[in-house]
Design a protein around this motif. Structure first.
Motif, PDB file in Angstrom:
ATOM      1  N   ASP A  14      -8.212   0.338  -9.139  1.00  0.00           N
ATOM      2  CA  ASP A  14      -7.779   1.392  -9.601  1.00  0.00           C
ATOM      3  C   ASP A  14      -6.485   2.213  -8.464  1.00  0.00           C
ATOM      4  OD1 ASP A  14      -9.427   0.451  -7.489  1.00  0.00           O
ATOM      5  OD2 ASP A  14     -10.306   2.958  -6.819  1.00  0.00           O
ATOM      6  N   HIS A  15      -4.948   1.801  -8.687  1.00  0.00           N
ATOM      7  CA  HIS A  15      -3.900   2.351  -8.179  1.00  0.00           C
ATOM      8  C   HIS A  15      -3.812   3.633  -7.439  1.00  0.00           C
ATOM      9  CE1 HIS A  15      -3.319  -2.389  -7.437  1.00  0.00           C
ATOM     10  NE2 HIS A  15      -3.994  -2.589  -9.402  1.00  0.00           N
ATOM     11  N   PRO A  16      -3.102   3.395  -6.481  1.00  0.00           N
ATOM     12  CA  PRO A  16      -2.952   5.481  -6.388  1.00  0.00           C
ATOM     13  C   PRO A  16      -1.569   5.558  -7.372  1.00  0.00           C
ATOM     14  CG  PRO A  16      -3.220   4.468  -4.050  1.00  0.00           C
ATOM     15  CD  PRO A  16      -3.552   3.621  -5.457  1.00  0.00           C
ATOM     16  N   ASN A  17      -0.546   4.882  -7.822  1.00  0.00           N
ATOM     17  CA  ASN A  17       0.411   5.172  -8.284  1.00  0.00           C
ATOM     18  C   ASN A  17       0.378   4.857  -9.679  1.00  0.00           C
ATOM     19  OD1 ASN A  17       0.676   2.502  -8.728  1.00  0.00           O
ATOM     20  ND2 ASN A  17       1.592   2.174  -7.091  1.00  0.00           N
ATOM     21  N   GLY A  18      -0.875   4.238 -10.139  1.00  0.00           N
ATOM     22  CA  GLY A  18      -1.152   4.048 -11.619  1.00  0.00           C
ATOM     23  C   GLY A  18      -0.691   2.520 -12.557  1.00  0.00           C
ATOM     24  N   ALA A  19      -0.050   2.259 -11.474  1.00  0.00           N
ATOM     25  CA  ALA A  19      -0.130   0.780 -12.274  1.00  0.00           C
ATOM     26  C   ALA A  19      -0.644   0.267 -13.191  1.00  0.00           C
ATOM     27  CB  ALA A  19       0.428  -0.266 -10.909  1.00  0.00           C
ATOM     28  N   GLN A  20      -0.677  -0.660 -13.924  1.00  0.00           N
ATOM     29  CA  GLN A  20      -1.382  -0.520 -15.137  1.00  0.00           C
ATOM     30  C   GLN A  20      -1.276  -1.925 -15.331  1.00  0.00           C
ATOM     31  OE1 GLN A  20      -0.241   1.511 -18.490  1.00  0.00           O
ATOM     32  NE2 GLN A  20      -2.034   3.331 -17.809  1.00  0.00           N
ATOM     33  N   ASP A  21       0.167  -2.749 -15.595  1.00  0.00           N
ATOM     34  CA  ASP A  21       0.115  -4.189 -15.440  1.00  0.00           C
ATOM     35  C   ASP A  21       1.505  -4.198 -15.631  1.00  0.00           C
ATOM     36  OD1 ASP A  21       0.023  -6.473 -17.228  1.00  0.00           O
ATOM     37  OD2 ASP A  21       0.194  -5.655 -19.253  1.00  0.00           O
ATOM     38  N   HIS A  39      -3.980 -10.239  -3.800  1.00  0.00           N
ATOM     39  CA  HIS A  39      -3.493  -9.411  -4.723  1.00  0.00           C
ATOM     40  C   HIS A  39      -3.205  -8.126  -5.109  1.00  0.00           C
ATOM     41  CE1 HIS A  39      -4.983 -13.498  -7.015  1.00  0.00           C
ATOM     42  NE2 HIS A  39      -4.252 -14.340  -5.947  1.00  0.00           N
ATOM     43  N   ALA A  40      -2.048  -7.874  -6.286  1.00  0.00           N
ATOM     44  CA  ALA A  40      -2.355  -6.375  -6.783  1.00  0.00           C
ATOM     45  C   ALA A  40      -2.899  -6.365  -7.766  1.00  0.00           C
ATOM     46  CB  ALA A  40      -0.965  -6.001  -6.216  1.00  0.00           C
ATOM     47  N   ASP A  41      -3.827  -6.438  -8.069  1.00  0.00           N
ATOM     48  CA  ASP A  41      -4.452  -6.704  -9.655  1.00  0.00           C
ATOM     49  C   ASP A  41      -4.671  -5.689 -10.883  1.00  0.00           C
ATOM     50  OD1 ASP A  41      -6.020  -9.639  -8.991  1.00  0.00           O
ATOM     51  OD2 ASP A  41      -7.249  -8.010  -7.995  1.00  0.00           O
ATOM     52  N   PHE A  42      -4.839  -6.148 -11.519  1.00  0.00           N
ATOM     53  CA  PHE A  42      -4.130  -5.696 -12.830  1.00  0.00           C
ATOM     54  C   PHE A  42      -5.809  -6.090 -13.680  1.00  0.00           C
ATOM     55  CE2 PHE A  42       0.099  -5.916 -10.731  1.00  0.00           C
ATOM     56  CZ  PHE A  42       0.310  -4.664 -10.190  1.00  0.00           C
ATOM     57  N   SER A  43      -5.254  -4.947 -14.826  1.00  0.00           N
ATOM     58  CA  SER A  43      -6.567  -5.671 -15.961  1.00  0.00           C
ATOM     59  C   SER A  43      -6.039  -7.013 -16.677  1.00  0.00           C
ATOM     60  CB  SER A  43      -6.953  -4.534 -17.707  1.00  0.00           C
ATOM     61  OG  SER A  43      -5.461  -5.529 -18.291  1.00  0.00           O
ATOM     62  N   ARG A  66       0.876  -1.348  -0.045  1.00  0.00           N
ATOM     63  CA  ARG A  66       0.199   0.006   0.059  1.00  0.00           C
ATOM     64  C   ARG A  66       0.728   1.273   0.178  1.00  0.00           C
ATOM     65  NH1 ARG A  66      -4.496  -2.135   4.237  1.00  0.00           N
ATOM     66  NH2 ARG A  66      -5.557  -3.608   2.525  1.00  0.00           N
ATOM     67  N   ARG A  67       2.047   0.930   0.764  1.00  0.00           N
ATOM     68  CA  ARG A  67       2.528   2.546   0.708  1.00  0.00           C
ATOM     69  C   ARG A  67       3.454   2.130  -0.742  1.00  0.00           C
ATOM     70  NH1 ARG A  67       7.405   0.748   4.087  1.00  0.00           N
ATOM     71  NH2 ARG A  67       8.019   3.708   3.861  1.00  0.00           N
ATOM     72  N   LEU A  68       3.801   1.267  -1.626  1.00  0.00           N
ATOM     73  CA  LEU A  68       3.728   1.174  -3.254  1.00  0.00           C
ATOM     74  C   LEU A  68       2.850   2.127  -3.414  1.00  0.00           C
ATOM     75  CD1 LEU A  68       5.719  -1.825  -2.334  1.00  0.00           C
ATOM     76  CD2 LEU A  68       7.036   0.120  -3.403  1.00  0.00           C
ATOM     77  N   GLY A  69       2.131   2.114  -3.675  1.00  0.00           N
ATOM     78  CA  GLY A  69       1.318   2.505  -3.740  1.00  0.00           C
ATOM     79  C   GLY A  69      -0.113   1.884  -4.977  1.00  0.00           C
ATOM     80  N   PHE A  70      -0.069   0.864  -4.028  1.00  0.00           N
ATOM     81  CA  PHE A  70      -1.107  -0.576  -5.199  1.00  0.00           C
ATOM     82  C   PHE A  70      -2.052  -0.512  -3.731  1.00  0.00           C
ATOM     83  CE2 PHE A  70       3.218  -1.802  -5.923  1.00  0.00           C
ATOM     84  CZ  PHE A  70       3.064  -1.898  -8.129  1.00  0.00           C
ATOM     85  N   ARG A  71      -3.667  -1.178  -4.939  1.00  0.00           N
ATOM     86  CA  ARG A  71      -4.355  -1.419  -3.603  1.00  0.00           C
ATOM     87  C   ARG A  71      -3.962  -2.694  -3.444  1.00  0.00           C
ATOM     88  NH1 ARG A  71      -8.912   1.603  -2.484  1.00  0.00           N
ATOM     89  NH2 ARG A  71      -7.917   3.015  -4.422  1.00  0.00           N
TER      90      ARG A  71
END
Length: 321
Positions: free
Chosen positions: A194-201, A57-61, A26-31
């Motif tokens: 919707d991760h605060p760091n904007g991670a997509q994949d 999981h830290a999920d992406f699409s 979560r500090r790294l910016g993942f939901r």
């Protein structure tokens, strides 16, 4: 022959303390949602107890990073108070077999964690898992066949079971390596994207191997993938001697080892600011990306790559294999 494996399905970060790992991510910016842990009654008529492994999981699409930890029977230490207990319904005559299999998996995770806390699971994604299995068999690549398991998923309509089809390779010293069928679009709306760091994949796993063994590992992974390893992912192979050029200051705790994974983000400046605000150290890779060193990220360096943007020309650096 075209690749039937072009990207990652997930990597698994094995940790000793799930609450600590979730707080870090979560500090790294993942939901990251609360973890799930199975529970089994150790004998007929007894109350279910947490058992086996807990994961989230830290999920992406199209992919995810899994956080996973072994759980001793009845021992919830290291799990956050909001962990979701999932009782398993097992016929009495199959209880001992199911418990033995879960204990085996938990022991394997514990062994990996004793070796070092970090990435020990690498799973590629295939749009045709049966075709991939047939191709691997025809090419003489040993694997355990295509298996199917069910994963409970919370949906607005209640808990549903998502089928997960996968195969695993045997004898990989770097950990559990295999192939999973592409994520089912029917369940994608249940994932937190919707991760605060904007991670997509999840776009890359970095595997560091002993000096002199790169050709052996390259040949094995080319057989896994069905052809030459693409220049940009899904796996980068490098030797211990070349690791500092890609990830300055990194020192793998053992070899071979999955030392890092890479996620794509739309804005590196946003990531840098978020990491600084959360007190995490940031370095720059040899490819002008950002990364949080393994020493600050429970044994696994996290690389952030800006995408989209001008496509870089193919690299000739020694870590590209």
């Amino acid at each position: 022959m075209p690749h039937d494996i072009a990207r990652l399905h997930h990597v698994g970060h094995v940790v000793s303390d799930m609450a600590q790992a979730i707080a870090l991510y979560r500090r790294l910016g993942f939901r990251v949602p609360p973890p799930s842990v199975p529970a089994l009654a150790p004998r007929e008529g007894a109350a279910p107890e947490p058992f086996g492994t807990a994961n989230t999981h830290a999920d992406f699409s199209r992919s995810f990073i899994e956080l996973v930890t072994p759980v001793r029977p009845g021992d919830a230490a290291g799990l956050p108070p909001d962990a979701r207990i999932v009782p398993l319904q097992v016929p009495p005559e199959k209880l001992s077999l199911v418990m033995a299999r879960i204990e085996e998996t938990s022991a394997q995770l514990g062994g990996w964690c004793d070796r070092f806390e970090g990435l020990h699971i690498l799973m590629f994604s295939s749009p045709d898992i049966d075709g991939t299995g047939n191709r691997l068999t025809a090419g003489g690549v040993g694997h355990g066949g295509v298996n199917t398991v069910g994963r409970p998923v919370e949906t607005p309509e209640g808990t549903r079971t998502e089928p997960v089809r996968y195969l695993e390779f045997g004898g990989a010293p770097e950990g559990r390596v295999g192939v999973v069928a592409d994520l089912d679009p029917e369940f994608q709306h249940t994932r937190h994207l919707d991760h605060p760091n904007g991670a997509q994949d999840l776009v890359e796993a970095v595997l560091c191997v002993p000096d002199g063994q790169l050709p052996l590992f390259r040949e094995r992974y080319e057989r896994y993938l069905g052809g030459p390893i693409p220049t940009e992912g899904p796996v980068t192979l490098l030797t211990e001697a070349d690791l500092p050029e890609l990830l300055p200051g990194e020192d793998p705790p053992a070899l071979p080892a999955l030392v890092a994974c890479t996620v794509s983000v739309p804005d590196l400046a946003r990531v840098r600011a978020l990491l600084a605000e959360n007190g995490l150290p940031v370095r720059e890779t040899g490819r002008a990306e950002l990364f949080v060193p393994a020493g600050a990220a429970l044994g696994a360096a996290l690389i952030f790559r800006e995408v989209p943007g001008p496509r870089r020309p193919p690299s000739t650096a020694p870590w590209r294999s």
